[in-house]
Write a protein that holds these residues in place. Sequence first.
Motif, PDB file in Angstrom:
ATOM      1  N   ILE A  45       0.914  -1.249  -0.122  1.00 34.76           N
ATOM      2  CA  ILE A  45      -0.413  -0.011   0.492  1.00 34.76           C
ATOM      3  C   ILE A  45       0.874   0.906   0.326  1.00 34.76           C
ATOM      4  O   ILE A  45       1.783   1.104   0.552  1.00 34.76           O
ATOM      5  CB  ILE A  45      -1.355  -0.049   1.059  1.00 34.76           C
ATOM      6  CG1 ILE A  45      -0.730   0.316   2.544  1.00 34.76           C
ATOM      7  CG2 ILE A  45      -1.939  -0.613   0.893  1.00 34.76           C
ATOM      8  CD1 ILE A  45      -1.013   0.371   3.522  1.00 34.76           C
ATOM      9  N   GLU A  46      -0.081   2.657  -0.686  1.00 33.41           N
ATOM     10  CA  GLU A  46       1.025   3.923  -0.768  1.00 33.41           C
ATOM     11  C   GLU A  46      -0.013   4.440   0.015  1.00 33.41           C
ATOM     12  O   GLU A  46      -0.753   4.771   1.264  1.00 33.41           O
ATOM     13  CB  GLU A  46       0.910   4.114  -1.866  1.00 33.41           C
ATOM     14  CG  GLU A  46       1.406   4.972  -2.686  1.00 33.41           C
ATOM     15  CD  GLU A  46       0.880   5.922  -3.750  1.00 33.41           C
ATOM     16  OE1 GLU A  46       0.330   6.435  -4.069  1.00 33.41           O
ATOM     17  OE2 GLU A  46       1.570   6.687  -4.118  1.00 33.41           O
ATOM     18  N   ILE A  47       1.347   5.108   1.225  1.00 34.42           N
ATOM     19  CA  ILE A  47       1.214   5.762   2.065  1.00 34.42           C
ATOM     20  C   ILE A  47       2.191   7.532   2.055  1.00 34.42           C
ATOM     21  O   ILE A  47       2.799   7.235   1.058  1.00 34.42           O
ATOM     22  CB  ILE A  47       1.592   5.461   3.924  1.00 34.42           C
ATOM     23  CG1 ILE A  47       3.385   5.445   4.108  1.00 34.42           C
ATOM     24  CG2 ILE A  47       1.204   4.147   4.287  1.00 34.42           C
ATOM     25  CD1 ILE A  47       3.793   4.633   5.051  1.00 34.42           C
ATOM     26  N   GLU A  48       1.694   8.390   3.196  1.00 37.20           N
ATOM     27  CA  GLU A  48       1.811   9.701   2.725  1.00 37.20           C
ATOM     28  C   GLU A  48       2.811   9.842   4.026  1.00 37.20           C
ATOM     29  O   GLU A  48       2.285  10.031   5.258  1.00 37.20           O
ATOM     30  CB  GLU A  48       0.867  10.292   2.200  1.00 37.20           C
ATOM     31  CG  GLU A  48       1.148  11.825   1.662  1.00 37.20           C
ATOM     32  CD  GLU A  48      -0.365  13.016   1.704  1.00 37.20           C
ATOM     33  OE1 GLU A  48      -0.796  11.966   0.780  1.00 37.20           O
ATOM     34  OE2 GLU A  48       0.208  13.711   2.359  1.00 37.20           O
ATOM     35  N   VAL A  49       3.677  10.432   3.955  1.00 43.06           N
ATOM     36  CA  VAL A  49       4.740  10.858   5.470  1.00 43.06           C
ATOM     37  C   VAL A  49       4.862  12.098   5.171  1.00 43.06           C
ATOM     38  O   VAL A  49       5.711  11.478   3.934  1.00 43.06           O
ATOM     39  CB  VAL A  49       5.913   9.562   5.459  1.00 43.06           C
ATOM     40  CG1 VAL A  49       6.507   9.936   6.658  1.00 43.06           C
ATOM     41  CG2 VAL A  49       5.038   7.854   6.026  1.00 43.06           C
ATOM     42  N   TYR A  50       4.908  12.589   5.809  1.00 40.16           N
ATOM     43  CA  TYR A  50       5.339  14.086   5.889  1.00 40.16           C
ATOM     44  C   TYR A  50       5.006  14.557   4.212  1.00 40.16           C
ATOM     45  O   TYR A  50       5.200  15.530   3.822  1.00 40.16           O
ATOM     46  CB  TYR A  50       6.663  14.683   6.027  1.00 40.16           C
ATOM     47  CG  TYR A  50       7.219  13.986   7.297  1.00 40.16           C
ATOM     48  CD1 TYR A  50       6.674  14.573   8.229  1.00 40.16           C
ATOM     49  CD2 TYR A  50       8.210  13.219   7.488  1.00 40.16           C
ATOM     50  CE1 TYR A  50       7.109  14.228  10.049  1.00 40.16           C
ATOM     51  CE2 TYR A  50       8.719  12.497   9.209  1.00 40.16           C
ATOM     52  CZ  TYR A  50       8.210  12.851   9.986  1.00 40.16           C
ATOM     53  OH  TYR A  50       8.263  12.709  11.116  1.00 40.16           O
ATOM     54  N   GLY A  51       4.108  14.165   4.301  1.00 38.19           N
ATOM     55  CA  GLY A  51       3.650  14.885   2.776  1.00 38.19           C
ATOM     56  C   GLY A  51       3.905  14.251   1.759  1.00 38.19           C
ATOM     57  O   GLY A  51       3.231  14.810   0.401  1.00 38.19           O
ATOM     58  N   LYS A  52       4.362  13.508   1.426  1.00 43.87           N
ATOM     59  CA  LYS A  52       5.553  12.826   0.371  1.00 43.87           C
ATOM     60  C   LYS A  52       4.782  11.451   0.368  1.00 43.87           C
ATOM     61  O   LYS A  52       4.718  10.697   1.673  1.00 43.87           O
ATOM     62  CB  LYS A  52       6.851  12.407   0.423  1.00 43.87           C
ATOM     63  CG  LYS A  52       7.290  13.614   0.024  1.00 43.87           C
ATOM     64  CD  LYS A  52       9.025  13.235  -0.308  1.00 43.87           C
ATOM     65  CE  LYS A  52       9.623  12.601  -0.998  1.00 43.87           C
ATOM     66  NZ  LYS A  52      11.417  13.042  -1.182  1.00 43.87           N
ATOM     67  N   ASP A  69     -11.603  -2.474  12.235  1.00 44.96           N
ATOM     68  CA  ASP A  69     -11.448  -1.523  11.242  1.00 44.96           C
ATOM     69  C   ASP A  69     -10.071  -1.101  11.523  1.00 44.96           C
ATOM     70  O   ASP A  69      -9.692  -0.866  12.852  1.00 44.96           O
ATOM     71  CB  ASP A  69     -12.556  -0.019  10.825  1.00 44.96           C
ATOM     72  CG  ASP A  69     -13.463  -1.164  10.447  1.00 44.96           C
ATOM     73  OD1 ASP A  69     -14.083  -2.088   9.696  1.00 44.96           O
ATOM     74  OD2 ASP A  69     -13.801   0.114  10.173  1.00 44.96           O
ATOM     75  N   CYS A  70      -8.620  -0.781  11.200  1.00 45.73           N
ATOM     76  CA  CYS A  70      -7.897  -0.057  11.648  1.00 45.73           C
ATOM     77  C   CYS A  70      -6.808   0.801  10.364  1.00 45.73           C
ATOM     78  O   CYS A  70      -7.777   1.140   9.427  1.00 45.73           O
ATOM     79  CB  CYS A  70      -6.690  -1.155  11.274  1.00 45.73           C
ATOM     80  SG  CYS A  70      -6.050  -1.472   9.839  1.00 45.73           S
ATOM     81  N   ARG A  71      -7.009   1.650  10.649  1.00 38.63           N
ATOM     82  CA  ARG A  71      -6.288   3.194  10.205  1.00 38.63           C
ATOM     83  C   ARG A  71      -5.156   3.238   9.641  1.00 38.63           C
ATOM     84  O   ARG A  71      -4.085   2.477  10.736  1.00 38.63           O
ATOM     85  CB  ARG A  71      -7.176   4.184  10.956  1.00 38.63           C
ATOM     86  CG  ARG A  71      -6.995   5.431   9.584  1.00 38.63           C
ATOM     87  CD  ARG A  71      -6.392   6.752  10.744  1.00 38.63           C
ATOM     88  NE  ARG A  71      -7.985   7.038  10.866  1.00 38.63           N
ATOM     89  CZ  ARG A  71      -9.236   8.157  10.638  1.00 38.63           C
ATOM     90  NH1 ARG A  71      -8.977   7.693   9.051  1.00 38.63           N
ATOM     91  NH2 ARG A  71     -10.620   8.226  11.396  1.00 38.63           N
ATOM     92  N   TYR A  72      -4.469   3.116   8.938  1.00 33.09           N
ATOM     93  CA  TYR A  72      -3.485   2.800   8.342  1.00 33.09           C
ATOM     94  C   TYR A  72      -2.850   4.060   7.674  1.00 33.09           C
ATOM     95  O   TYR A  72      -3.733   4.680   6.073  1.00 33.09           O
ATOM     96  CB  TYR A  72      -3.041   1.802   7.227  1.00 33.09           C
ATOM     97  CG  TYR A  72      -1.343   1.332   7.271  1.00 33.09           C
ATOM     98  CD1 TYR A  72      -1.030   0.112   8.401  1.00 33.09           C
ATOM     99  CD2 TYR A  72      -0.513   1.266   6.600  1.00 33.09           C
ATOM    100  CE1 TYR A  72       0.122   0.105   8.466  1.00 33.09           C
ATOM    101  CE2 TYR A  72       0.783   1.605   7.061  1.00 33.09           C
ATOM    102  CZ  TYR A  72       1.053   0.527   7.928  1.00 33.09           C
ATOM    103  OH  TYR A  72       2.489  -0.120   8.158  1.00 33.09           O
ATOM    104  N   SER A  73      -1.873   5.072   8.245  1.00 32.96           N
ATOM    105  CA  SER A  73      -1.912   6.100   7.304  1.00 32.96           C
ATOM    106  C   SER A  73      -2.977   6.883   7.138  1.00 32.96           C
ATOM    107  O   SER A  73      -3.931   6.900   8.747  1.00 32.96           O
ATOM    108  CB  SER A  73      -1.483   5.940   5.306  1.00 32.96           C
ATOM    109  OG  SER A  73      -0.754   7.474   5.699  1.00 32.96           O
ATOM    110  N   LYS A  74      -3.051   6.917   6.294  1.00 35.65           N
ATOM    111  CA  LYS A  74      -4.663   8.384   6.528  1.00 35.65           C
ATOM    112  C   LYS A  74      -5.896   7.560   5.840  1.00 35.65           C
ATOM    113  O   LYS A  74      -6.931   7.875   5.959  1.00 35.65           O
ATOM    114  CB  LYS A  74      -5.066   9.741   5.343  1.00 35.65           C
ATOM    115  CG  LYS A  74      -4.210  10.500   6.424  1.00 35.65           C
ATOM    116  CD  LYS A  74      -2.996  11.806   5.245  1.00 35.65           C
ATOM    117  CE  LYS A  74      -2.943  12.733   6.481  1.00 35.65           C
ATOM    118  NZ  LYS A  74      -2.135  13.754   5.118  1.00 35.65           N
ATOM    119  N   THR A  75      -5.582   6.269   5.658  1.00 32.64           N
ATOM    120  CA  THR A  75      -6.402   5.086   5.059  1.00 32.64           C
ATOM    121  C   THR A  75      -7.569   4.169   6.323  1.00 32.64           C
ATOM    122  O   THR A  75      -6.710   4.017   7.295  1.00 32.64           O
ATOM    123  CB  THR A  75      -6.201   4.352   3.547  1.00 32.64           C
ATOM    124  OG1 THR A  75      -4.752   4.852   3.067  1.00 32.64           O
ATOM    125  CG2 THR A  75      -6.842   3.627   3.279  1.00 32.64           C
TER     126      THR A  75
END
Length: 203
Positions: A45-52, A69-75
């Motif tokens: 999966i693709e995540i966002e860290v410090y806007g990247k 449910d779990c939250r991963y990054s903002k998903t």
Amino acid sequence: MTLDLFTDHDPNIKLPPVVHQPDFLSERQQRLLLQEASDYPLTKIEIEVYGKKHFIPRTQVWFGDEGCDCRYSKTLINPLPWPPVLSKLRQTLLQKCHLDFNAVLVNRYANGTECMGWHSDDEPEIVANSAIASITLGTCRDFVVRHKASQQKMSYPLQSGDLLIMQPGMQQTWQHCLPKRLTVNTPRINFTFRQITPYFYQL
Ligand SMILES: O=C(O)CCC(=O)C(=O)O
């Protein structure tokens, strides 16, 4: 178990609330689980860290009871229903260890370039002060823990079939990671069983 940076005789020693039980799964249980896992819908999966945005260095899938449910990054990730062998393993953990889990994160590391960085499992949907159980299949990799205040580290080489339990208190005072091991060319699968507050994000 390997001690690193300090010895048992050190009065300042901090021991992590961790139980490592080698050979928890029989050869047969490992074979059945590995066979089942070959059909899991693992994704990177693709995540966002410090806007990247970037892809995580492993593949993952989340199984569990409805509403866990779990939250991963903002998903927000809804659980897939328990596959049969994994469901049996959940029952085994309940019967043998008296640990009642309702969700599991499966992580697959294709080789030693894949890893997981330093973190604590302190997401708000995880039941406060609950234990987390981790089972390893495949290649041995080091699971490293670090005390948050003292930075003392300890490394657990986890072999196929091993169980490691992070007991209550662990996530508040220690972090953990799975470092890269560039000489490793074979996969490892990890099953991290958790206790989730059902429907946490709908409360
Ligand atoms: O693969 C491992 O043993 C580490 C997994 C982990 O840290 C996690 O799922 O939070």
